[in-house]
Design a protein around this motif. Structure first.
Motif, PDB file in Angstrom:
ATOM      1  N   HIS A 242       0.736  -0.790  -0.381  1.00  0.00           N
ATOM      2  CA  HIS A 242      -0.261  -0.306   0.361  1.00  0.00           C
ATOM      3  C   HIS A 242       1.141   1.452  -0.103  1.00  0.00           C
ATOM      4  O   HIS A 242       2.116   1.223   0.535  1.00  0.00           O
ATOM      5  CB  HIS A 242      -1.002   0.261   1.057  1.00  0.00           C
ATOM      6  CG  HIS A 242      -0.042   0.372   2.411  1.00  0.00           C
ATOM      7  ND1 HIS A 242       0.555   1.155   2.709  1.00  0.00           N
ATOM      8  CD2 HIS A 242       0.443  -1.338   3.195  1.00  0.00           C
ATOM      9  CE1 HIS A 242       0.948   0.489   4.355  1.00  0.00           C
ATOM     10  NE2 HIS A 242       1.056  -0.688   4.268  1.00  0.00           N
ATOM     11  N   SER A 243       0.202   2.151   0.194  1.00  0.00           N
ATOM     12  CA  SER A 243       0.798   3.490  -0.402  1.00  0.00           C
ATOM     13  C   SER A 243       1.445   4.300   0.909  1.00  0.00           C
ATOM     14  O   SER A 243       0.982   4.105   1.484  1.00  0.00           O
ATOM     15  CB  SER A 243       0.352   4.864  -0.771  1.00  0.00           C
ATOM     16  OG  SER A 243      -0.141   4.792  -2.405  1.00  0.00           O
TER      17      SER A 243
ATOM     18  N   GLU B 173       2.517   9.463  -1.211  1.00  0.00           N
ATOM     19  CA  GLU B 173       1.814  10.362  -2.668  1.00  0.00           C
ATOM     20  C   GLU B 173       2.107   8.794  -3.755  1.00  0.00           C
ATOM     21  O   GLU B 173       3.511   9.826  -3.670  1.00  0.00           O
ATOM     22  CB  GLU B 173       1.542  11.558  -2.891  1.00  0.00           C
ATOM     23  CG  GLU B 173       0.867  11.944  -1.650  1.00  0.00           C
ATOM     24  CD  GLU B 173       0.342  13.736  -1.639  1.00  0.00           C
ATOM     25  OE1 GLU B 173       0.683  13.952  -2.917  1.00  0.00           O
ATOM     26  OE2 GLU B 173      -0.700  14.008  -1.170  1.00  0.00           O
ATOM     27  N   ASN B 174       2.004   8.925  -4.329  1.00  0.00           N
ATOM     28  CA  ASN B 174       2.351   8.471  -5.961  1.00  0.00           C
ATOM     29  C   ASN B 174       3.260   7.617  -5.647  1.00  0.00           C
ATOM     30  O   ASN B 174       3.461   6.475  -5.655  1.00  0.00           O
ATOM     31  CB  ASN B 174       2.533   9.563  -6.844  1.00  0.00           C
ATOM     32  CG  ASN B 174       1.082  10.399  -7.073  1.00  0.00           C
ATOM     33  OD1 ASN B 174       0.261   9.985  -7.349  1.00  0.00           O
ATOM     34  ND2 ASN B 174       2.054  11.359  -7.035  1.00  0.00           N
ATOM     35  N   THR B 175       4.270   7.356  -6.711  1.00  0.00           N
ATOM     36  CA  THR B 175       5.150   6.462  -6.385  1.00  0.00           C
ATOM     37  C   THR B 175       6.555   6.985  -5.843  1.00  0.00           C
ATOM     38  O   THR B 175       7.364   6.342  -5.506  1.00  0.00           O
ATOM     39  CB  THR B 175       5.707   6.612  -8.079  1.00  0.00           C
ATOM     40  OG1 THR B 175       6.710   8.168  -8.654  1.00  0.00           O
ATOM     41  CG2 THR B 175       5.184   5.865  -9.056  1.00  0.00           C
TER      42      THR B 175
ATOM     43  N   SER C 295       6.147   6.572  -2.645  1.00  0.00           N
ATOM     44  CA  SER C 295       6.435   5.356  -2.128  1.00  0.00           C
ATOM     45  C   SER C 295       7.900   4.545  -2.033  1.00  0.00           C
ATOM     46  O   SER C 295       8.285   4.176  -0.587  1.00  0.00           O
ATOM     47  CB  SER C 295       4.902   4.714  -1.811  1.00  0.00           C
ATOM     48  OG  SER C 295       3.513   5.265  -1.663  1.00  0.00           O
TER      49      SER C 295
END
Length: 218
Positions: free
Chosen positions: A6-7, A10-12, A14
């Motif tokens: 899961h994150s 935000e976005n990539t 992570s």
């Protein structure tokens, strides 16, 4: 094996945050119990040839200063698949990537964390401790061309370690096709290491780099 399910950010963003967390967890252990390297693989990649050991791609002892191994794609650095050493240097790199949007807000990033890493690796502090190596070693692509097209430099060949699917049309369809290949353990995919050209290519690469380094010292 570690899985990012899961994150975290935000976005990539992570990705570097999660790898940093794993890295710090390893670094707190006694050295004898630490992992030596981490191998990151994006979700859009499939191991096709489990007969290839990851160890064969790591730098020889004389290149102990190398802490990051990656490849290039059609648009520069690709961070979908890479090796990163458990070491203080990558902690600095990953921390700088996560902080990049805040302290380098003037820089427009086309690919978020990937572009941030590309920018940072150009800086003097990070420049000498990473290498871009041949992509077919561990980051072969499957693009929208005929399978195993020998005339296209970006295409996977039979027996390569894994296949990576860059964003594009029909990505899910292409991924499902290769998952089916992998689950069937096709002999043309699972080629013995000795029958691939890896060993010769790897030895030649590091030998050439050694000569280059020695020439610079002279």
């Amino acid at each position: 094996m570690f899985l990012l399910r899961h994150s975290v950010l935000e976005n990539t963003w992570s990705k570097p945050a999660y790898i940093l967390a794993v890295m710090l967890e390893e670094m707190r252990k006694p050295e004898a119990h630490q992992l030596k390297w981490l191998f990151w693989v994006d979700a859009a990649a499939i191991v096709m040839n489990p007969k290839i050991s990851l160890d064969v791609f790591l730098p020889p002892a004389e290149f102990s200063h190398i802490h990051f191994l990656a490849t290039e794609g059609e648009h520069g650095l690709n961070t979908g698949v890479f090796f990163i050493k458990v070491h203080p240097w990558p902690i600095g790199l990953l921390s700088a990537i996560i902080a990049f949007p805040g302290y380098r807000s003037d820089v427009q990033l086309a690919e978020s964390d990937q572009s941030a890493m590309s920018e940072l690796l150009k800086e003097t502090y990070f420049q000498e401790n990473h290498l871009l190596i041949p992509r077919n070693w561990f980051n072969s692509y499957q693009i929208e061309h005929d399978d195993n097209d020998p005339n296209h430099p970006w295409q996977i060949n039979f027996g390569d370690l894994l296949v990576h699917f860059p964003k594009g049309q029909h990505q899910d369809e292409r991924i499902r096709k290769y998952i089916d290949h992998a689950e069937r353990h096709l002999p043309e995919c699972e080629v013995d290491f000795e029958n691939k050209t890896y060993l010769r290519e790897i030895q030649s690469f590091w030998a050439g780099l050694h000569v280059e380094i020695m020439s610079e010292k002279d």
